[in-house]
Write a protein that holds these residues in place. Structure first.
Motif, PDB file in Angstrom:
ATOM      1  N   ILE A 128       0.838  -1.209   0.000  1.00  0.00           N
ATOM      2  CA  ILE A 128       0.000   0.000   0.000  1.00  0.00           C
ATOM      3  C   ILE A 128       0.867   1.251   0.000  1.00  0.00           C
ATOM      4  O   ILE A 128       0.611   2.207  -0.749  1.00  0.00           O
ATOM      5  N   ALA A 176      -8.059  -4.683   9.202  1.00  0.00           N
ATOM      6  CA  ALA A 176      -8.130  -3.594   8.224  1.00  0.00           C
ATOM      7  C   ALA A 176      -7.699  -2.279   8.856  1.00  0.00           C
ATOM      8  O   ALA A 176      -6.937  -1.507   8.253  1.00  0.00           O
ATOM      9  N   ALA A 177      -8.174  -2.018  10.070  1.00  0.00           N
ATOM     10  CA  ALA A 177      -7.769  -0.796  10.765  1.00  0.00           C
ATOM     11  C   ALA A 177      -6.278  -0.802  11.069  1.00  0.00           C
ATOM     12  O   ALA A 177      -5.614   0.241  10.996  1.00  0.00           O
ATOM     13  N   TRP A 209      -6.299   7.851  14.478  1.00  0.00           N
ATOM     14  CA  TRP A 209      -6.945   6.881  13.592  1.00  0.00           C
ATOM     15  C   TRP A 209      -7.996   6.065  14.346  1.00  0.00           C
ATOM     16  O   TRP A 209      -9.005   5.661  13.762  1.00  0.00           O
ATOM     17  N   LEU A 227     -11.782   5.871  12.933  1.00  0.00           N
ATOM     18  CA  LEU A 227     -12.351   4.573  12.570  1.00  0.00           C
ATOM     19  C   LEU A 227     -13.485   4.137  13.493  1.00  0.00           C
ATOM     20  O   LEU A 227     -14.076   3.077  13.267  1.00  0.00           O
ATOM     21  N   ILE A 273      -4.463   0.040   7.782  1.00  0.00           N
ATOM     22  CA  ILE A 273      -4.632   1.455   7.449  1.00  0.00           C
ATOM     23  C   ILE A 273      -3.756   2.331   8.332  1.00  0.00           C
ATOM     24  O   ILE A 273      -3.053   3.230   7.854  1.00  0.00           O
ATOM     25  N   THR A 274      -3.771   2.066   9.625  1.00  0.00           N
ATOM     26  CA  THR A 274      -3.004   2.887  10.565  1.00  0.00           C
ATOM     27  C   THR A 274      -1.509   2.754  10.329  1.00  0.00           C
ATOM     28  O   THR A 274      -0.780   3.751  10.277  1.00  0.00           O
ATOM     29  N   TYR A 323      -0.361   4.452   7.131  1.00  0.00           N
ATOM     30  CA  TYR A 323      -0.225   5.906   7.319  1.00  0.00           C
ATOM     31  C   TYR A 323       1.041   6.243   8.109  1.00  0.00           C
ATOM     32  O   TYR A 323       1.777   7.174   7.757  1.00  0.00           O
TER      33      TYR A 323
END
Length: 284
Positions: free
Chosen positions: A86, A156-157, A129, A133, A160-161, A164
């Motif tokens: 990602i 998923a969280a 985050w 979320l 994502i975190t 970032y």
């Protein structure tokens, strides 16, 4: 005479200056790894809780025979690969714009914008985050009119975190690699009749591959060892860092925590060895 030799060979002078500090860092790092491996071969007395300094492979047998630890290991590797991919996908267009499209003044502004999150507290960003979320967070508020919802807390969280948090570590090497690529090479490739695909394969990729390898070393290794973000946004999921943390502080089982810690070390050594064989590290 020795002074003249040093003046004529700046690399030798630099090596003499950096030699002692690098030697000290190497001894400290290798010493820590040696102590970690030795500790992983000890056990803990189940009755007294004291460490028994007798050589055994029981910790590694438990690590590879118990299903939950195999699941945690695979989950950690999958999350690390996902975060790296990602970040690579996000870093490429950002770095291309910064290096080849933006003006000099805008490049400086964007570079500061990339570096600024690194100055903020890790916990502040992770908890930010968590708020975004949550069920009452801005992501849920924006998504529900379209029939969607927040991903909540879980893997998923976590991805994502962490993506970032480590994104600047991927943007900076890719940006530095593209900045070293002269525009004249791209123009020369076009003048010689090469199409876009040929130019990307023959001119751009030899620069981008080492840059991506350098960035992935940061994103992959940092994700392997992370345990705080997982506790904040990961829900009930665990990664290798959480197993080490729980066994070291809560479970009072330092030998098993040391055994678990060897997994990221071995994985990163294998990754660095593979990267070195490709020649990517030599082109940095």
């Amino acid at each position: 005479m020795a002074t003249g030799i040093l003046h004529r060979h700046p690399r030798l002078r630099l090596g003499l200056l950096l030699g002692p500090p690098m030697l000290w860092l190497g001894v400290a790092y290798l010493g820590a790894l040696t102590a970690l491996f030795i500790t992983s071969l000890w056990t803990v007395d189940g009755f007294t809780g004291n460490i028994q300094r007798s050589w055994t492979l029981q910790n590694y047998q438990d690590l590879f025979s118990i299903d939950v630890y195999r699941s945690v290991t695979m989950r950690t590797l999958v999350v690390a690969f996902a975060v790296t991919l990602i970040d690579a996908a996000l870093a490429l267009p950002i770095a291309i714009y910064m290096a080849k499209v933006a003006s000099v003044r805008l490049q400086r502004v964007l570079l500061i914008a990339v570096l600024t999150p690194l100055w903020a507290s890790y916990l502040v960003k992770a908890y930010a985050w968590r708020g975004m979320l949550s069920d009452a967070g801005p992501i849920a508020w924006l998504a529900r009119p379209f029939g969607l919802d927040t991903p909540g807390y879980g893997l998923a969280a976590t991805v994502i975190t962490l993506a970032y948090l480590w994104l600047p570590y991927m943007i900076l090497p890719v940006y530095a690699g593209l900045e070293r690529l002269p525009n004249s090479l791209l123009e020369a490739s076009a003048d010689l009749g090469a199409g876009t695909a040929m130019t990307v394969r023959r001119v751009v990729m030899p620069v981008l591959v080492p840059a991506f390898v350098a960035g992935s070393i940061f994103t992959f290794s940092l994700t392997l060892g992370d345990y705080i973000a997982v506790k904040i946004v990961g829900g009930s999921n665990q990664m290798l860092g959480n197993v080490v943390y729980d066994n070291f502080l809560t479970g009072n089982n330092m030998p098993f925590a040391a055994a678990v810690s060897t997994i990221p070390v071995v994985v990163m050594l294998a990754y660095l060895g593979a990267a070195r064989r490709t020649g990517a590290l030599e082109n940095l």
